[in-house]
Design a protein around this motif. Structure first.
Motif, PDB file in Angstrom:
ATOM      1  N   GLU A 146     -34.407 -89.298  54.696  1.00 12.46           N
ATOM      2  CA  GLU A 146     -33.010 -89.073  55.105  1.00 12.46           C
ATOM      3  C   GLU A 146     -32.686 -89.694  56.459  1.00 12.46           C
ATOM      4  O   GLU A 146     -31.519 -89.917  56.763  1.00 12.46           O
ATOM      5  CB  GLU A 146     -32.705 -87.570  55.128  1.00 12.46           C
ATOM      6  N   VAL A 180     -40.923 -84.489  48.178  1.00  7.47           N
ATOM      7  CA  VAL A 180     -39.708 -84.269  47.386  1.00  7.47           C
ATOM      8  C   VAL A 180     -39.062 -85.612  47.035  1.00  7.47           C
ATOM      9  O   VAL A 180     -38.609 -85.822  45.909  1.00  7.47           O
ATOM     10  CB  VAL A 180     -38.736 -83.345  48.166  1.00  7.47           C
ATOM     11  N   GLN A 181     -39.042 -86.529  48.002  1.00 10.32           N
ATOM     12  CA  GLN A 181     -38.433 -87.839  47.749  1.00 10.32           C
ATOM     13  C   GLN A 181     -39.482 -88.896  47.406  1.00 10.32           C
ATOM     14  O   GLN A 181     -39.251 -89.771  46.579  1.00 10.32           O
ATOM     15  CB  GLN A 181     -37.597 -88.267  48.970  1.00 10.32           C
ATOM     16  N   LYS A 237     -36.624 -83.716  43.248  1.00 11.39           N
ATOM     17  CA  LYS A 237     -35.911 -84.954  42.892  1.00 11.39           C
ATOM     18  C   LYS A 237     -36.314 -85.570  41.551  1.00 11.39           C
ATOM     19  O   LYS A 237     -35.812 -85.185  40.511  1.00 11.39           O
ATOM     20  CB  LYS A 237     -36.041 -85.945  44.044  1.00 11.39           C
ATOM     21  N   PHE A 271     -36.676 -84.490  57.263  1.00  7.28           N
ATOM     22  CA  PHE A 271     -35.679 -83.722  56.505  1.00  7.28           C
ATOM     23  C   PHE A 271     -36.416 -82.892  55.468  1.00  7.28           C
ATOM     24  O   PHE A 271     -37.161 -83.426  54.654  1.00  7.28           O
ATOM     25  CB  PHE A 271     -34.648 -84.626  55.818  1.00  7.28           C
ATOM     26  N   HIS A 272     -36.195 -81.572  55.512  1.00  8.20           N
ATOM     27  CA  HIS A 272     -36.903 -80.693  54.574  1.00  8.20           C
ATOM     28  C   HIS A 272     -35.968 -79.808  53.762  1.00  8.20           C
ATOM     29  O   HIS A 272     -36.450 -78.994  52.984  1.00  8.20           O
ATOM     30  CB  HIS A 272     -37.944 -79.857  55.318  1.00  8.20           C
ATOM     31  N   SER A 286     -35.458 -76.743  43.400  1.00  9.87           N
ATOM     32  CA  SER A 286     -34.977 -77.788  44.308  1.00  9.87           C
ATOM     33  C   SER A 286     -36.054 -78.092  45.342  1.00  9.87           C
ATOM     34  O   SER A 286     -37.044 -77.351  45.467  1.00  9.87           O
ATOM     35  CB  SER A 286     -33.719 -77.313  45.040  1.00  9.87           C
ATOM     36  N   GLY A 287     -35.780 -79.144  46.111  1.00  8.12           N
ATOM     37  CA  GLY A 287     -36.717 -79.527  47.157  1.00  8.12           C
ATOM     38  C   GLY A 287     -36.792 -78.490  48.260  1.00  8.12           C
ATOM     39  O   GLY A 287     -37.878 -78.161  48.756  1.00  8.12           O
ATOM     40  N   ALA A 288     -35.643 -77.979  48.672  1.00  8.82           N
ATOM     41  CA  ALA A 288     -35.637 -76.979  49.748  1.00  8.82           C
ATOM     42  C   ALA A 288     -36.444 -75.749  49.324  1.00  8.82           C
ATOM     43  O   ALA A 288     -37.233 -75.208  50.104  1.00  8.82           O
ATOM     44  CB  ALA A 288     -34.199 -76.589  50.081  1.00  8.82           C
ATOM     45  N   ASN A 291     -40.101 -76.385  49.530  1.00  9.23           N
ATOM     46  CA  ASN A 291     -40.574 -76.305  50.913  1.00  9.23           C
ATOM     47  C   ASN A 291     -40.595 -74.862  51.417  1.00  9.23           C
ATOM     48  O   ASN A 291     -41.483 -74.482  52.187  1.00  9.23           O
ATOM     49  CB  ASN A 291     -39.710 -77.189  51.817  1.00  9.23           C
ATOM     50  N   ASP A 298     -44.397 -83.116  52.261  1.00  7.53           N
ATOM     51  CA  ASP A 298     -43.130 -82.978  51.558  1.00  7.53           C
ATOM     52  C   ASP A 298     -42.929 -84.275  50.763  1.00  7.53           C
ATOM     53  O   ASP A 298     -42.538 -85.306  51.328  1.00  7.53           O
ATOM     54  CB  ASP A 298     -42.000 -82.753  52.571  1.00  7.53           C
ATOM     55  N   GLU A 344     -43.178 -85.684  55.789  1.00  6.88           N
ATOM     56  CA  GLU A 344     -42.934 -86.612  54.679  1.00  6.88           C
ATOM     57  C   GLU A 344     -43.790 -87.859  54.913  1.00  6.88           C
ATOM     58  O   GLU A 344     -43.734 -88.420  56.011  1.00  6.88           O
ATOM     59  CB  GLU A 344     -41.471 -87.053  54.665  1.00  6.88           C
TER      60      GLU A 344
HETATM   61  N1  PLP Z   1     -37.296 -82.783  51.359  1.00  6.67           N
HETATM   62  C1  PLP Z   1     -37.000 -84.079  51.330  1.00  6.67           C
HETATM   63  C2  PLP Z   1     -38.010 -85.072  51.832  1.00  6.67           C
HETATM   64  C3  PLP Z   1     -35.765 -84.520  50.851  1.00  6.67           C
HETATM   65  O1  PLP Z   1     -35.485 -85.824  50.848  1.00  6.67           O
HETATM   66  C4  PLP Z   1     -34.844 -83.562  50.384  1.00  6.67           C
HETATM   67  C5  PLP Z   1     -33.517 -83.974  49.899  1.00  6.67           C
HETATM   68  O2  PLP Z   1     -33.030 -85.016  50.172  1.00  6.67           O
HETATM   69  C6  PLP Z   1     -35.209 -82.206  50.425  1.00  6.67           C
HETATM   70  C7  PLP Z   1     -36.435 -81.852  50.907  1.00  6.67           C
HETATM   71  C8  PLP Z   1     -34.261 -81.149  49.925  1.00  6.67           C
HETATM   72  O3  PLP Z   1     -34.182 -81.215  48.550  1.00  6.67           O
HETATM   73  P1  PLP Z   1     -33.006 -80.456  47.778  1.00  6.67           P
HETATM   74  O4  PLP Z   1     -31.726 -81.118  48.125  1.00  6.67           O
HETATM   75  O5  PLP Z   1     -33.376 -80.601  46.335  1.00  6.67           O
HETATM   76  O6  PLP Z   1     -33.042 -79.031  48.225  1.00  6.67           O
END
Ligand code: PLP
Length: 389
Positions: A190, A220-221, A247, A133-134, A104-106, A109, A218, A185
Motif C-alpha cells: 500500500e 495478504v497481498q 486477497k 499496511f496491515h 479478510s486480510g485485517a 492479521n 503479512d 510484509e
Molecule cells: N495486509 C496487507 C498487506 C494488505 O495489502 C491489506 C489490504 O490491502 C490488508 C492487510 C487488509 O486486508 P483487507 O482489506 O482484506 O482487510
C-alpha cells in the motif's frame, strides 16, 4: 442502473469511504471488465490483487456453483469438507502449519496479533515496519506504520513499535523484554511496492530465534502466486512462524487465513478466537479451485516471466523513474501526477492504481498475457506523454 446513477446512490445510501470514478461494472472475463454502458476496460488492478485467475475463471465458477447447490453455510459449530480440505492443502503447500480461517486480510492479521499475545505470556510488543499496511480494524491500523491511516482513531491499540523497513539495526535496537513478535510484509504494497532485502529477512529470522520472537509475514497481498512464488517467503528461503493470507486466496470471494507453525497454532484453544463466516464452504471451494491452478511451478514461472516483461516495458516510458517489485506486484514512480494518470488511463479503458501521488501500482490478474501488457503500455505511454508535454 447506469454508471451515472452510481454516485447518487452512494451519496444517499452508502458510507462514503471510497473515492471512485462514476463507473458501474456489470461483467468481467479474464483481464477485462465491462461497464453498464458496454465500454470495456483492461484491468491491471485485478480487484486490488484479488482476482488472481482473472474475472469469472471457469474453475472458480464451477466450484462456487457446485458448492452453493449443495451447502452454503453451517457456522463453525460443525465441520464442512471444503474447509478441512483447504486447511490440509495450505498446510502441505506452506510449512506444515495449521490454519485459522476468517474473511479478510485485517481479520487474518488480528488472529496473528492475538496468537502472538498468547505466545508472549505477558510479553506483548509487536514490531512492525514504517510504511507498512496491515488493515483497517483498530488493532491492525495500530499495527500499520502510517500516520495517515491512524489519523482520527486515537486511542490506538497499544503494543506496537514501528521500525525502519530494511534496517536490521532498527529492529535489533527496538527489541526489549516486552517484545514478542516482528510482523511485516515481504513486499510493502500500500505504500508503493517496496521489497524487503533477502539479508534483512534472514537477519530478522536470526533475531527472532535469538530472542524467542514470532516472525509473522503479512502475505495478504504478496501471497498466492502474486510475487511469482506461492508465498513470497519461499523466494527468500526462510520460514516465518506465521503467515496471513486473504486477497487472491479465493479468486474474488471473501476469505482470510492465518497459518501458524504447529506448536504456535496450538495456543488457540476452543473459545480463544472465532469467526461466524470464517472457512465458509463456498469460499473454501473457490480457494481450492484457485490453488489447483496457481500452486504449480509452470504457472508460477509464467507469473515471474510476465512480471519481468511488464517491468521491462514500463522502463521504456521516459517519465517512469523507478520500476520495482516481484512477479506481478509492481510499482513505478513517475514524474507527474499518478492520480491523474490513473484517471486518464481509465478514460481510455485501462485500469491501474496509484497508492501514493507519485507511484503507480500494477497488480493484474496472474493470467495476464504479454499482448495485454503491450496494450496497457501503449495506453499508458500515450497518457503519460500528454501529461508531461
Ligand atoms: N495486509 C496487507 C498487506 C494488505 O495489502 C491489506 C489490504 O490491502 C490488508 C492487510 C487488509 O486486508 P483487507 O482489506 O482484506 O482487510
Amino acid at each position: 442502473m447506469k454508471s451515472k446513477d452510481a454516485y447518487n446512490y452512494e451519496r444517499d445510501f452508502l458510507c462514503q469511504t471510497y473515492s471512485r470514478p462514476p463507473i458501474l461494472f456489470v461483467k468481467g472475463e479474464d483481464c477485462r471488465l465491462w461497464d453498464a454502458e458496454g465500454k470495456s476496460y483492461l484491468d491491471l488492478v485485478g480487484g486490488l490483487a484479488v482476482c488472481s485467475l482473472g474475472h469469472c475463471h471457469h474453475k472458480v465458477i464451477e466450484a462456487i456453483k457446485s458448492q452453493s447447490t449443495s451447502l452454503i453455510h453451517t457456522s463453525n459449530l460443525y465441520y464442512t469438507e471444503p474447509q478441512l480440505e483447504l486447511a490440509k492443502k495450505l498446510s502441505e503447500l506452506s510449512f506444515g502449519g495449521k490454519t485459522f480461517f476468517c474473511n479478510s486480510g485485517a481479520e487474518a492479521n488480528e488472529a496473528a496479533i492475538k496468537l502472538a499475545r498468547l505466545y508472549g505470556k505477558g510479553r506483548h510488543t509487536i514490531l512492525t515496519a514504517k510504511g507498512s499496511f496491515h488493515g483497517r480494524t483498530l488493532a491492525t491500523l495500530s499495527a500499520t506504520g502510517q500516520e495517515k491511516i491512524q489519523k482520527g482513531f486515537s486511542p490506538l491499540v497499544s503494543g506496537f513499535k514501528y521500525i525502519e523497513f530494511n534496517s536490521l539495526k532498527s529492529a535489533e535496537d527496538a527489541i526489549d523484554e516486552d517484545t514478542v513478535a516482528i510482523m511485516l510484509e515481504p513486499v510493502q504494497g500500500e505504500s508503493g511496492i517496496w521489497q524487503a532485502e533477502r539479508e534483512y529477512l534472514l537477519g530478522l529470522r536470526d533475531l527472532c530465534d535469538k530472542y524467542d520472537l514470532l516472525l509473522i509475514f503479512d502475505e495478504v497481498q504478496t501471497g498466492i502466486g502474486r510475487c511469482g512464488y506461492l508465498f513470497a517467503y519461499q523466494f527468500y528461503g526462510i520460514e516465518p512462524d506465521v503467515i496471513t493470507l486473504a486477497k487472491g486466496l479465493a479468486g474474488g470471494l471473501p476469505i482470510g487465513a492465518m497459518i501458524a507453525k504447529k506448536g504456535v497454532a496450538d495456543l488457540f484453544t476452543p473459545g480463544s478466537h472465532a469467526s461466524t463466516f470464517g472457512g465458509n464452504p463456498v469460499s473454501c471451494s473457490a480457494s481450492l479451485a484457485v490453488l489447483s491452478v496457481v500452486a504449480n511451478e509452470g504457472f508460477l514461472q509464467d507469473v515471474r516471466d510476465t512480471g519481468d516483461y511488464l517491468r521491462k516495458r514500463l522502463k521504456e516510458i521516459p517519465s517512469v523513474k523507478d520500476v520495482r517489485g516481484m512477479g506481478l506486484m509492481i510499482g513505478a514512480t513517475i514524474d507527474g501526477d499518478a492520480k491523474k494518470v490513473v484517471a486518464d488511463c481509465c478514460q481510455k479503458g485501462l485500469l491501474i492504481n496509484a497508492p501514493t501521488p507519485q507511484i503507480l501500482r500494477f497488480v493484474p490478474p496472474l493470467i495476464i498475457t504479454k499482448e495485454e501488457i503491450d496494450e496497457a503500455i501503449s495506453i499508458l505511454k500515450e497518457v503519460v506523454s500528454i501529461q508531461v508535454a
